[in-house]
Design a protein around this motif. Structure first.
Motif, short mmCIF file in Angstrom:
data_model
loop_
_atom_site.label_atom_id
_atom_site.label_comp_id
_atom_site.label_asym_id
_atom_site.label_seq_id
_atom_site.Cartn_x
_atom_site.Cartn_y
_atom_site.Cartn_z
N GLN A 185 0.83 -1.20 0.00
CA GLN A 185 0.00 0.00 0.00
C GLN A 185 0.87 1.26 0.00
O GLN A 185 2.06 1.21 0.38
N PRO A 186 0.30 2.41 -0.39
CA PRO A 186 1.11 3.62 -0.55
C PRO A 186 1.85 4.09 0.70
O PRO A 186 2.93 4.70 0.57
N ASP A 187 1.35 3.82 1.89
CA ASP A 187 2.00 4.31 3.09
C ASP A 187 2.93 3.27 3.73
O ASP A 187 3.41 3.46 4.84
N ASP A 188 3.18 2.17 3.03
CA ASP A 188 3.92 1.06 3.61
C ASP A 188 5.43 1.28 3.61
O ASP A 188 5.98 1.88 2.68
N THR A 189 6.06 0.75 4.64
CA THR A 189 7.49 0.52 4.64
C THR A 189 7.71 -0.94 4.28
O THR A 189 7.22 -1.83 4.97
N VAL A 190 8.42 -1.16 3.19
CA VAL A 190 8.64 -2.51 2.66
C VAL A 190 10.11 -2.87 2.84
O VAL A 190 10.99 -2.10 2.46
N VAL A 191 10.35 -4.03 3.43
CA VAL A 191 11.71 -4.55 3.56
C VAL A 191 11.87 -5.73 2.62
O VAL A 191 11.05 -6.66 2.64
N ILE A 192 12.92 -5.69 1.81
CA ILE A 192 13.27 -6.82 0.95
C ILE A 192 14.61 -7.34 1.44
O ILE A 192 15.63 -6.65 1.34
N GLY A 194 17.60 -9.79 1.19
CA GLY A 194 18.28 -10.59 0.18
C GLY A 194 18.27 -9.86 -1.15
O GLY A 194 17.22 -9.72 -1.77
N CYS A 195 19.43 -9.38 -1.59
CA CYS A 195 19.52 -8.60 -2.82
C CYS A 195 20.35 -9.32 -3.87
O CYS A 195 21.18 -8.72 -4.56
N GLY A 196 20.10 -10.61 -3.99
CA GLY A 196 20.58 -11.32 -5.15
C GLY A 196 19.76 -10.90 -6.35
O GLY A 196 18.98 -9.93 -6.29
N PRO A 197 19.86 -11.61 -7.47
CA PRO A 197 19.11 -11.21 -8.66
C PRO A 197 17.62 -11.08 -8.42
O PRO A 197 16.99 -10.13 -8.87
N LEU A 198 17.04 -12.03 -7.69
CA LEU A 198 15.60 -12.00 -7.45
C LEU A 198 15.22 -10.86 -6.50
O LEU A 198 14.22 -10.17 -6.71
N GLY A 199 16.03 -10.64 -5.47
CA GLY A 199 15.76 -9.54 -4.56
C GLY A 199 15.82 -8.20 -5.26
O GLY A 199 15.01 -7.30 -5.00
N LEU A 200 16.78 -8.04 -6.17
CA LEU A 200 16.87 -6.78 -6.92
C LEU A 200 15.65 -6.60 -7.81
O LEU A 200 15.12 -5.48 -7.94
N GLY A 201 15.18 -7.69 -8.41
CA GLY A 201 13.94 -7.61 -9.17
C GLY A 201 12.77 -7.21 -8.30
O GLY A 201 11.89 -6.44 -8.72
N MET A 202 12.74 -7.71 -7.07
CA MET A 202 11.67 -7.35 -6.13
C MET A 202 11.71 -5.87 -5.78
O MET A 202 10.67 -5.22 -5.65
N VAL A 203 12.92 -5.34 -5.60
CA VAL A 203 13.04 -3.91 -5.32
C VAL A 203 12.42 -3.09 -6.45
O VAL A 203 11.62 -2.17 -6.21
N ALA A 204 12.77 -3.43 -7.69
CA ALA A 204 12.25 -2.67 -8.83
C ALA A 204 10.74 -2.84 -8.97
O ALA A 204 10.02 -1.88 -9.28
N ALA A 205 10.25 -4.06 -8.72
CA ALA A 205 8.81 -4.30 -8.82
C ALA A 205 8.06 -3.59 -7.68
O ALA A 205 6.96 -3.05 -7.89
N ALA A 206 8.65 -3.58 -6.50
CA ALA A 206 8.02 -2.90 -5.37
C ALA A 206 7.95 -1.39 -5.61
O ALA A 206 6.99 -0.72 -5.22
N LYS A 207 8.98 -0.85 -6.26
CA LYS A 207 9.00 0.60 -6.54
C LYS A 207 7.78 1.01 -7.36
O LYS A 207 7.21 2.09 -7.15
N LEU A 208 7.35 0.14 -8.26
CA LEU A 208 6.19 0.45 -9.10
C LEU A 208 4.89 0.49 -8.31
O LEU A 208 3.89 1.04 -8.78
N LYS A 209 4.90 -0.08 -7.09
CA LYS A 209 3.71 -0.06 -6.24
C LYS A 209 3.57 1.27 -5.48
O LYS A 209 2.54 1.54 -4.88
N GLY A 210 4.63 2.08 -5.48
CA GLY A 210 4.58 3.39 -4.85
C GLY A 210 4.51 3.41 -3.34
O GLY A 210 3.79 4.23 -2.76
N PRO A 211 5.27 2.54 -2.63
CA PRO A 211 5.23 2.58 -1.17
C PRO A 211 5.97 3.79 -0.61
O PRO A 211 6.72 4.47 -1.33
#
Length: 366
Positions: A185-192, A194-211
């Motif tokens: 949700q827009p007001d969320d703090t999101v922790v990812i 593990g920043c291997g290849p999949l974690g980095l993909g998660m960061v980019a995908a989470a950014k599109l959610k606008g937290p």
């Protein structure tokens, strides 16, 4: 009049025979039947699940108490790849809208179309679970050529997308699905974590959610730097920072709203349960080598958490292709190693140690 180039009779392939028993072999090039597609592999990646299969994780090989794991040797390994269509079986051109010469990818699971889950549109949870590179029905991509079965889910890939970058479509699609499971949700703090290849993909995908905030956690500074360039607002290394205390400090003592576990380590699970706020959402993504013991009262009585799993990448491939087309990830630093297929042992070791490597791919032209 155009002609189709003849194919060789045999090809190179890395064949899994058992834990730590992977061999470079010469095997026949498959011949596509009705509805099937034969593709020439350009690049193929090494996934963390490939590593864990290689190391003998019980999920893949079973245990003394529960013999018979998921892997069915001998089998050509690999499920991350980008390929080019070289032959089309009868009916496959019409079914998939493909032509010889097209760049193509096939979703990592080939659904049976008969089980309860497939019939309900939940093909990624197929009971048969034929994932490329592990099952006899679905030989994988660590080879010169690969056959997509008649029930495969195939996607044409734009030729404007660099081939080595396109090999990241499968892992990125998995990352997108994991992020979707977090219901950010827009007001969320999101922790990812593990920043291997999949974690980095998660960061980019989470950014599109606008937290409100994305916090990346990893033990390697180079990966944390990539996380910041992928869209993280803050990057924390547990070797130098008390990450639980820091996240709580940033959230008025409550903890993060969403925690996505992509470390592959049992420590990442316990860390997340302590870091997350009451009524938060915990997404478990990793394939873990061993069972994890945690205090389940945290999940229930203490915090009443929502626990979500994330398996594969349903309906996410087109989104992954679009993200790569839009250059939303620093792919030239994520892909750290391009190796010849014959160097597969070195590639597996690079993934195992994670020292100086993020994404390791085989370049079939080498």
């Amino acid at each position: 009049m155009s002609t189709v180039s003849p194919l060789p009779a045999t090809m190179r392939a890395i064949v899994c025979h058992g834990p730590k028993d992977y061999r470079l072999e010469e095997i026949p090039v498959p011949v596509p039947g009705p509805g099937e597609v034969l593709a020439r592999i350009h690049f193929a990646g090494i996934c963390a699940s490939d590593l864990k299969c290689y190391l003998g994780a019980p999920m893949f090989w079973g245990t003394n108490d529960k013999p018979g794991g998921y892997c069915q040797p001998p089998i050509t390994a690999g499920h991350e790849f980008i390929a080019e269509v070289v032959r089309l079986g009868d009916g496959s051109a019409e079914k998939y809208g493909l032509a010889v010469g097209d760049h193509v990818i096939s979703e990592q699971i080939v659904p049976c179309e008969q089980c309860r889950f497939c019939k309900n549109g939940q093909h990624w949870m197929c009971d048969i679970n034929d994932v490329y590179g592990f099952r006899q029905n679905t030989p994988g991509a660590w080879a010169d050529y690969m056959l997509f079965p008649a029930k495969a889910l195939n996607y044409k890939v734009p030729k404007s997308l660099r081939l080595d970058h396109a090999a990241f479509i499968e892992p990125l699609a998995c990352s997108i699905h994991a992020v979707d499971q977090g219901n950010i949700q827009p007001d969320d703090t999101v922790v990812i974590a593990g920043c291997g290849p999949l974690g980095l993909g998660m960061v980019a995908a989470a950014k599109l959610k606008g937290p409100k905030r994305i916090i990346a956690i990893d033990l390697h500074e180079t990966r944390l730097a990539s996380a910041l360039r992928s869209g993280a607002d803050l990057a924390l290394n547990p070797r130098t920072v008390d990450v639980i205390a820091k996240v709580k400090e940033l959230t008025e003592g409550y903890g993060c709203d969403v925690y996505i576990e992509a470390t592959g380590s049992p420590a990442g699970v316990g860390q997340g349960l302590e870091m997350i706020r009451k009524l938060g959402t915990f997404v478990e993504f990793s394939v873990l080598v061993e069972p994890v013991s945690v205090d389940w009262t945290i999940i229930g009585d203490r915090k009443e958490l929502t626990i979500r799993g994330a398996h594969l990448s349903p309906y996410c491939y087109p989104r992954a292709i679009k993200m790569l087309e839009d250059s939303l990830l620093p792919m030239d630093e994520i892909i750290t190693h391009r190796l010849a297929l014959a160097d597969y042992q070195h590639g597996i070791e690079l993934v195992r140690t994670a020292t100086g490597s993020t994404k390791v791919v085989f370049d079939m032209s080498l």
